[in-house]
Enzyme design. Structure first.
Site, PDB file in Angstrom:
ATOM      1  CG  ASP A  92      -1.942   1.658   1.478  1.00  0.00           C
ATOM      2  OD1 ASP A  92      -2.566   1.668  -0.115  1.00  0.00           O
ATOM      3  OD2 ASP A  92      -2.323   1.810   2.608  1.00  0.00           O
ATOM      4  CB  SER A  93       0.230   4.970  -0.292  1.00  0.00           C
ATOM      5  OG  SER A  93      -1.245   4.804  -0.214  1.00  0.00           O
ATOM      6  CD  GLU A 144      -0.170   6.984   6.100  1.00  0.00           C
ATOM      7  OE1 GLU A 144       0.866   6.909   6.810  1.00  0.00           O
ATOM      8  OE2 GLU A 144      -0.925   6.044   5.524  1.00  0.00           O
ATOM      9  CB  CYS A 153      -9.548   4.329   0.118  1.00  0.00           C
ATOM     10  SG  CYS A 153      -8.068   4.958   1.367  1.00  0.00           S
ATOM     11  CB  THR A 154      -6.582  -0.545   2.152  1.00  0.00           C
ATOM     12  OG1 THR A 154      -5.828   0.048   1.080  1.00  0.00           O
ATOM     13  CG2 THR A 154      -7.455  -1.591   1.059  1.00  0.00           C
ATOM     14  CG  HIS A 155      -4.601   4.516   3.949  1.00  0.00           C
ATOM     15  ND1 HIS A 155      -3.777   4.242   3.229  1.00  0.00           N
ATOM     16  CD2 HIS A 155      -3.703   5.481   5.282  1.00  0.00           C
ATOM     17  CE1 HIS A 155      -2.953   4.776   2.973  1.00  0.00           C
ATOM     18  NE2 HIS A 155      -2.714   5.034   4.462  1.00  0.00           N
ATOM     19  CB  CYS A 197      -3.315   0.235  -2.309  1.00  0.00           C
ATOM     20  SG  CYS A 197      -2.947   1.659  -3.265  1.00  0.00           S
ATOM     21  CG  ASN A 198      -9.572   0.701  -2.301  1.00  0.00           C
ATOM     22  OD1 ASN A 198     -10.601  -0.510  -3.422  1.00  0.00           O
ATOM     23  ND2 ASN A 198      -8.902  -0.113  -1.610  1.00  0.00           N
ATOM     24  CB  THR A 199      -4.816   4.224  -5.343  1.00  0.00           C
ATOM     25  OG1 THR A 199      -5.740   4.690  -4.718  1.00  0.00           O
ATOM     26  CG2 THR A 199      -4.433   5.048  -6.342  1.00  0.00           C
ATOM     27  CE1 TYR A 221       2.199   5.104  -4.097  1.00  0.00           C
ATOM     28  CE2 TYR A 221       0.924   3.081  -4.699  1.00  0.00           C
ATOM     29  CZ  TYR A 221       2.264   4.128  -4.123  1.00  0.00           C
ATOM     30  OH  TYR A 221       3.320   3.322  -3.972  1.00  0.00           O
ATOM     31  N   GLY A 222      -3.223   8.908  -4.166  1.00  0.00           N
ATOM     32  CA  GLY A 222      -4.859   8.602  -4.968  1.00  0.00           C
ATOM     33  C   GLY A 222      -5.264  10.668  -5.009  1.00  0.00           C
TER      34      GLY A 222
HETATM   35  N1  DGL Z   1      -4.500   3.245   0.720  1.00  0.00           N
HETATM   36  C1  DGL Z   1      -4.543   3.098  -0.693  1.00  0.00           C
HETATM   37  C2  DGL Z   1      -5.718   2.858  -1.601  1.00  0.00           C
HETATM   38  O1  DGL Z   1      -7.124   2.101  -0.874  1.00  0.00           O
HETATM   39  C3  DGL Z   1      -3.903   4.124  -0.667  1.00  0.00           C
HETATM   40  C4  DGL Z   1      -4.217   6.271  -0.432  1.00  0.00           C
HETATM   41  C5  DGL Z   1      -3.524   6.861  -0.892  1.00  0.00           C
HETATM   42  O2  DGL Z   1      -2.308   6.881  -1.264  1.00  0.00           O
HETATM   43  O3  DGL Z   1      -4.445   7.528  -1.151  1.00  0.00           O
HETATM   44  O4  DGL Z   1      -6.062   3.706  -2.228  1.00  0.00           O
END
Ligand code: DGL
Length: 283
Positions: free
Chosen positions: A13-14, A153, A185-187, A76-78, A45-46
């Site tokens: 993931d990011s 974060e 988004c996994t976060h 990571c979904n992105t 990443y998003g």
């Molecule tokens: N956790 C990631 C996701 O599921 C990336 C989030 C990010 O870095 O913007 O998309």
């Protein structure tokens, strides 16, 4: 040479978002050893361009392949939305994305599905496309939530601003009468307590982390790659500051992880600007 069952599974993931997938792996696949990578030097990443995301994912997969993993889970979904289809054929490794398992689970639960995601994932419409293939009658509303990852974060989950911003993103979905909400988004699962204060009880929450891990379990069985021995402790690697990652992660892991800083391989940058046609002004 085929992969051996005791090799690690790569999870990336990011940042700390992928820990929601890691937690599921500890529950559902306790015998597997894991290599976790967080690209903390380059998050979020998003809000990146599709070209950047593809480049980052290729670097991570090349490194994980060199480290000898037997499978990779994009936590990571992105990355799954933007890069999965492209990179899948580039590596001799099973690579699992998180969007399809999440979409499948959501259509089992509801008809009017809200998706909260990073701006890049929301704009890609990866969830509406995946859901339309499974149930064309389901309605999908995708909302980009750029503030969530920076807040998580920076460990600002319990800050009053986070609740305000969550209301701002969720209210339009509630006004449109969603019955189901996907953490796209996994976060975002880390914000569950904030969401529970805002969301009415009847809304079904779908965390794709649960379902990508069940999909991985099925894939391991099918490929004959399930580890039969005891697992090794997870190896945690980051591209940014190891201490910061260790400190932040402790609240979700329940222990302070030992974290290494690594350098990803440098790949030829496919998106380097081409300056050969640049016309210099005559002076
Ligand atoms: N956790 C990631 C996701 O599921 C990336 C989030 C990010 O870095 O913007 O998309």
């Amino acid at each position: 040479m085929g992969a051996s069952t005791s090799q690690k599974i790569g999870v990336f993931d990011s940042g700390v978002g992928g820990l929601t997938v890691l937690r599921q792996m500890y529950q559902q696949l306790p015998h597997e050893s894991i290599l976790y990578f967080a690209d903390t030097a380059r998050l979020p990443y998003g809000t990146r361009s599709p070209g950047e995301i593809l480049q980052f994912v290729r670097e991570i997969l090349t490194w994980m392949n060199q480290e000898g993993v037997k499978m990779v889970i994009m936590a990571c979904n992105t990355s799954s939305a933007l890069a999965l289809e492209i990179v899948r054929s580039e590596y001799d490794l099973p690579i699992l994305g998180i969007i399809l398992p999440g979409a499948r689970a959501a259509v089992e639960k509801g008809q009017k599905i809200g998706v909260i995601a990073t701006p890049v994932t929301a704009n890609s419409h990866a969830y509406s496309l995946a859901i339309a293939e499974i149930n064309p009658k389901a309605e999908v509303l995708e909302v980009g939530c750029p503030a969530f990852v920076p807040l998580i974060e920076q460990n600002l989950i319990n800050h009053p601003y986070t609740k305000r911003v969550a209301g701002h993103y969720l209210n339009p979905l509630l006004q449109q009468g969603i019955d189901t909400l996907i953490y796209g988004c996994t976060h975002y699962r880390h914000l569950e307590n904030v969401f529970l204060e805002i969301l009415p009880r009847h809304i079904q929450l779908v965390d794709p982390a649960t379902y990508v891990v069940s999909a991985a379990a099925r894939e391991l069985r099918m490929l004959g790659l399930k580890n039969r021995k005891t697992s090794q402790p997870t190896r945690f690697c980051v591209s940014g500051c190891p201490q910061k990652f260790a400190f932040l992660s402790k609240q979700w892991l329940g222990f302070t992880p030992k974290v290494e800083k690594i350098s990803l391989p440098v790949l030829p940058d496919l998106f380097e600007p081409n300056l050969s046609n640049y016309k210099f002004p005559s002076l």
